[in-house]
Design an enzyme around this catalytic site. Structure first.
Site, PDB file in Angstrom:
ATOM      1  N   HIS A 394       0.814  -1.221   0.000  1.00  9.89           N
ATOM      2  CA  HIS A 394       0.000   0.000   0.000  1.00  9.89           C
ATOM      3  C   HIS A 394       0.849   1.273   0.000  1.00  9.89           C
ATOM      4  CE1 HIS A 394      -3.636  -2.248   0.317  1.00  9.89           C
ATOM      5  NE2 HIS A 394      -3.326  -2.778   1.498  1.00  9.89           N
ATOM      6  N   ASP A 428      -2.800 -10.158  -2.969  1.00  7.19           N
ATOM      7  CA  ASP A 428      -3.377  -9.781  -1.679  1.00  7.19           C
ATOM      8  C   ASP A 428      -4.864  -9.447  -1.890  1.00  7.19           C
ATOM      9  OD1 ASP A 428      -2.178  -8.613   1.178  1.00  7.19           O
ATOM     10  OD2 ASP A 428      -4.027  -7.601   0.533  1.00  7.19           O
ATOM     11  N   HIS A 430      -6.347  -6.990  -0.831  1.00  8.51           N
ATOM     12  CA  HIS A 430      -6.491  -5.545  -1.017  1.00  8.51           C
ATOM     13  C   HIS A 430      -5.678  -5.062  -2.219  1.00  8.51           C
ATOM     14  CE1 HIS A 430      -7.071  -6.523   3.281  1.00  8.51           C
ATOM     15  NE2 HIS A 430      -8.158  -5.791   3.082  1.00  8.51           N
ATOM     16  N   ASP A 517      -4.618 -12.961   2.702  1.00  7.74           N
ATOM     17  CA  ASP A 517      -5.935 -12.558   3.195  1.00  7.74           C
ATOM     18  C   ASP A 517      -7.121 -12.882   2.289  1.00  7.74           C
ATOM     19  OD1 ASP A 517      -4.776 -10.626   1.633  1.00  7.74           O
ATOM     20  OD2 ASP A 517      -4.881  -9.009   3.116  1.00  7.74           O
TER      21      ASP A 517
HETATM   22 ZN    ZN Z   1      -4.301  -7.226   2.402  1.00 12.22          ZN
END
Ligand code: ZN
Length: 750
Positions: A394, A428, A430, A517
């Protein structure tokens, strides 16, 4: 310290240098070997299907990459034997245990390949056959060495008989049963001898000589020479089966100093421990210590201002204190705020990633680990895993957030891209907003992310499908956002799309942002991937056959983190193995191929590339092959072009294109059949042709026509059709060019 490494190709710079050293050893140790043969080693690795053996090269090298010795094994999967072509150490290095280490590795490999035994040649140790005492001494030492493994010369056959009257000192054929104690059957030994003489010594041994030697095998089972140097009881024990591809494992040894106790912070030290506890006992990993790298690698992807800020801010926060931004004054870049917690919002994207005394040193060490993993790949390893936290995906060029500070995978990719194109695959849950931001305007790094749709998943502000890069980078960012409920099957569809794009990009390296995740029950995700799904995903990624840097990102359900990580890596290793085998095994029926009949937009480019690499067609023809796909996409069935795409774990292995001939009753034209060189010689062309015939017949077709050139290089194509029941109908003389006619073949289906 010495390590044994398998060399898959001569594409990486490090492998080129390794191969040069191997060739130098050959030149210095075996002056009689012709230079063409030495040069050919590179070609054998690149194009193994052309030889009728798979070539497997191992080197023993120092940590600095100095080659101390090498061994080259030829694998024959049909008859199931291995032939040790070369084993040699550098001139100044004989007797240093290098030969034994290499031979052990060869035996492990041979066992893993499930061959019945290893064969090789050894010069004689008798005074009659080898009158020179010094040579005899060396030959005796060699045969003594192999005897320790139970390997001895085959006796009472004509293998040692001279080819030409002047030949002296003919070698023995030595057999190593790999400790199985199985007798060597005559019929099997004869097949082996024929294969060796015909394929390896075709230039030297005329066919009648080969026949004579093969027929000279009379004993059944074939006899081996009695032990001469060691006692049979002293033979070394059976080796264990081949160890699979070892993964370099680089763990952030300072991760646990970064421990945020507040606000239910799920990015906690136990994550690394639970993964480590699960993966270490598997034997798949070799731990490597992280090496320090200079700050210039951080500055290559992050703003110097941002890097300086993080370093300073973390150093200024009192120990045990965490600073969270609550205001995001990003609109006025010229007037950065003074108050520390306000200033932090200037560089951060959310309210839950703290500035703390240990965040910087821990994050900085993660960067070293990611770079160490990338370095391992440049040093020729196939897979390296940086098990690190804090994560990084991120982190953007000038901002941190989402538990991330520096973008580890982008830094690794940037480091690798000096040596070739890099793809980043972010798996991931996200979106990998950091990588997208950093490489958004570049075409040498492809960023692909599969993630929960930003309309409901962090980071909410990007990860939309329409974000596909800008300027030079247009088309080099692929976002695949998925819904809230995603299971393994749905995920694999997305992964398949991602891998096809990566394949099309043809990178030299793949960096994977491994988030765990997407797993069922993850507190930050909504998907339901199981252990089995992680294996399947790993397999698909491994089967791409690219050097892999795996960087740990998210994943917070500590109960299943370890299991899922291990499953992923097991799949990955399996996939790499599948790729290596599929690429090398000649005459082996290809497993894992699926046919599909619908055409997708990516096929145009993939078909062009496939047709191009076969090396058979002119550029105009390559263009036409792609245009036919586009015609089909535009016009559907009505275009008159039908396709069969053969895919092998997501790669286009071959294809066929056919269609009805206008104004005829039931005649069809077979326009193309092409098979990628990696898959040639293994029946795929035949299967494609059979499938095309089946579909033409089902559509009511009665006759199939094929055109081909009369040129010499098309002889095998003509033979292929003739052997499948196609009759030469006519030849249009000088059709393509003067002296190059068009041969028209036809097969009747009724
Ligand atoms: Zn994540």
């Amino acid at each position: 310290m010495l390590r044994i490494r398998r060399i898959y190709d001569n594409v990486l710079p490090v492998n080129k240098s390794t191969l040069d050293q191997v060739q130098e050893i050959l030149r210095s140790r075996f002056s009689a070997v012709p230079e063409e043969e030495i040069i050919a080693i590179g070609e054998k690795l690149r194009n193994p299907f052309k030889q009728r053996f798979r070539t497997i090269l191992f080197v023993a090298e120092s940590i600095r990459g100095k080659v101390r010795g090498f061994a080259m094994l030829l694998h024959e999967p049909d008859i199931r034997f291995a032939y040790l072509d070369w084993i040699a150490s550098a001139k100044d290095r004989s007797g240093a245990g290098i030969g034994a280490a290499l031979y052990d590795r060869i035996r492990q490999e041979a066992m893993g390949l499930k061959v019945k035994g290893v064969f090789f040649e050894c010069l004689p140790d008798d005074a009659v056959d080898c009158p020179d005492p010094e040579e005899r001494r060396q030959n005796s030492a060699r045969l003594r060495f192999y005897e320790r493994y139970g390997a001895r010369p085959i006796v009472a056959t004509g293998y040692e008989s001279p080819v030409k009257p002047a030949d002296t000192c003919m070698p023995h054929l030595v057999y190593d049963d790999l400790g199985t104690g199985q007798p060597l059957k005559k019929s099997y030994a004869q097949k082996v001898v024929r294969a060796v003489l015909e394929r390896k010594y075709a230039d030297y041994c005329p066919p009648d000589y080969v026949d004579r030697v093969v027929k000279s095998f009379k004993d059944d089972p074939v006899r081996l020479r009695p032990f001469r140097y060691v006692k049979p009881e002293a033979v070394v024990a059976v080796v264990e089966s081949r160890s699979a591809e070892q993964i370099a494992l680089i763990v952030n040894d300072r991760h646990d100093i970064h421990h945020v106790h507040e606000r239910g912070y799920v990015e906690s030290p136990v994550r690394v421990r639970s993964i480590l506890d699960a993966v270490m006992p598997s034997g798949l990993f070799t731990p490597i210590k992280p090496r320090p790298f200079p700050d210039k690698h951080l500055h290559a992807v992050h703003d110097a201002d941002f890097v300086g800020y993080l370093k300073r801010a973390c150093a200024e926060v009192p120990a045990e204190k965490s600073l969270y931004p609550y205001i995001f004054p990003i609109r006025n870049k010229t007037r950065p705020p003074k108050e520390p917690s306000v200033l932090s919002g200037y560089y951060c994207i959310d309210t839950f990633t703290p500035i703390s005394a240990n965040a910087y040193p821990a994050a900085r060490r993660s960067v070293d680990c990611a770079l160490t993993a990338a370095r391992e790949i440049l040093d020729g390893r196939r897979i390296a895993y940086a098990l690190i936290r804090p994560p990084g995906h991120h982190a953007e060029r000038r901002s941190f957030g989402g538990f991330c500070y520096f973008n580890n995978n982008a830094i690794a990719a940037q480091y690798l891209c000096a040596h070739g194109k890099v793809a980043i695959l972010d798996v991931d849950y996200h979106h990998g907003n950091g990588g997208q931001d950093i490489f958004y305007r570049r075409s040498d790094v492809l960023t692909v992310s599969i993630h929960g749709h930003p309309k409901f998943a962090y980071p909410y502000f990007c990860g939309f499908e329409e974000e596909c890069g800008e300027g030079q980078g247009e088309g080099f960012n692929l976002n695949i956002p998925l819904g809230e409920a995603v299971d393994g099957a749905k995920y694999r569809k997305a992964l398949d799309r991602a891998l096809r794009r990566i394949e099309e990009f043809r990178p030299q390296f793949l960096v994977v942002g491994l988030g765990l995740d997407p797993a069922k029950g993850d507190p930050t995700g909504t998907w339901s991937l199981t252990v089995k799904d992680f294996t399947a995903n790993g397999r698909l990624i491994g089967a791409l056959g690219l050097p892999l840097v795996i960087i740990q990102e998210g994943g917070y359900r500590t109960k299943t983190l370890g299991k899922n990580a291990l499953a992923f890596f097991r799949g990955l290793v399996e996939g790499v193995g599948q790729w290596a085998d599929s690429r090398h095994a000649p005459n082996h029926r290809l497993g894992g191929v699926v046919f599909r009949h619908e055409v997708v937009p990516e096929d145009g480019e993939r078909v062009r590339r496939l047709v191009d690499v076969t090396g058979f067609f002119h550029p105009e023809e390559v263009a036409v092959a792609g245009e036919l796909v586009e015609e089909r996409l535009k016009g559907g069935e009505a275009s008159g072009y039908h396709f069969i795409m053969a895919e092998h774990y997501g790669r286009l292995a071959g294809y066929a294109c056919f269609g009805p001939i206008p104004c005829t009753d039931a005649s069809y034209d077979l326009y193309w059949i092409a098979v990628h060189p990696d898959f040639q010689g293994r029946g795929l062309g035949r299967r494609l042709l059979a499938e095309a015939e089946r579909r033409i017949k089902a559509a009511g077709g009665r006759r199939i026509y094929v055109d081909t050139s009369q040129r010499v290089q098309y002889a095998s194509t003509r033979a292929f059709y003739e052997s499948r029941g196609y009759r030469l109908e006519t030849v249009l003389k000088d059709f393509y060019a003067v002296g190059d006619g068009k041969a028209i073949y036809c097969k009747s289906l009724v």
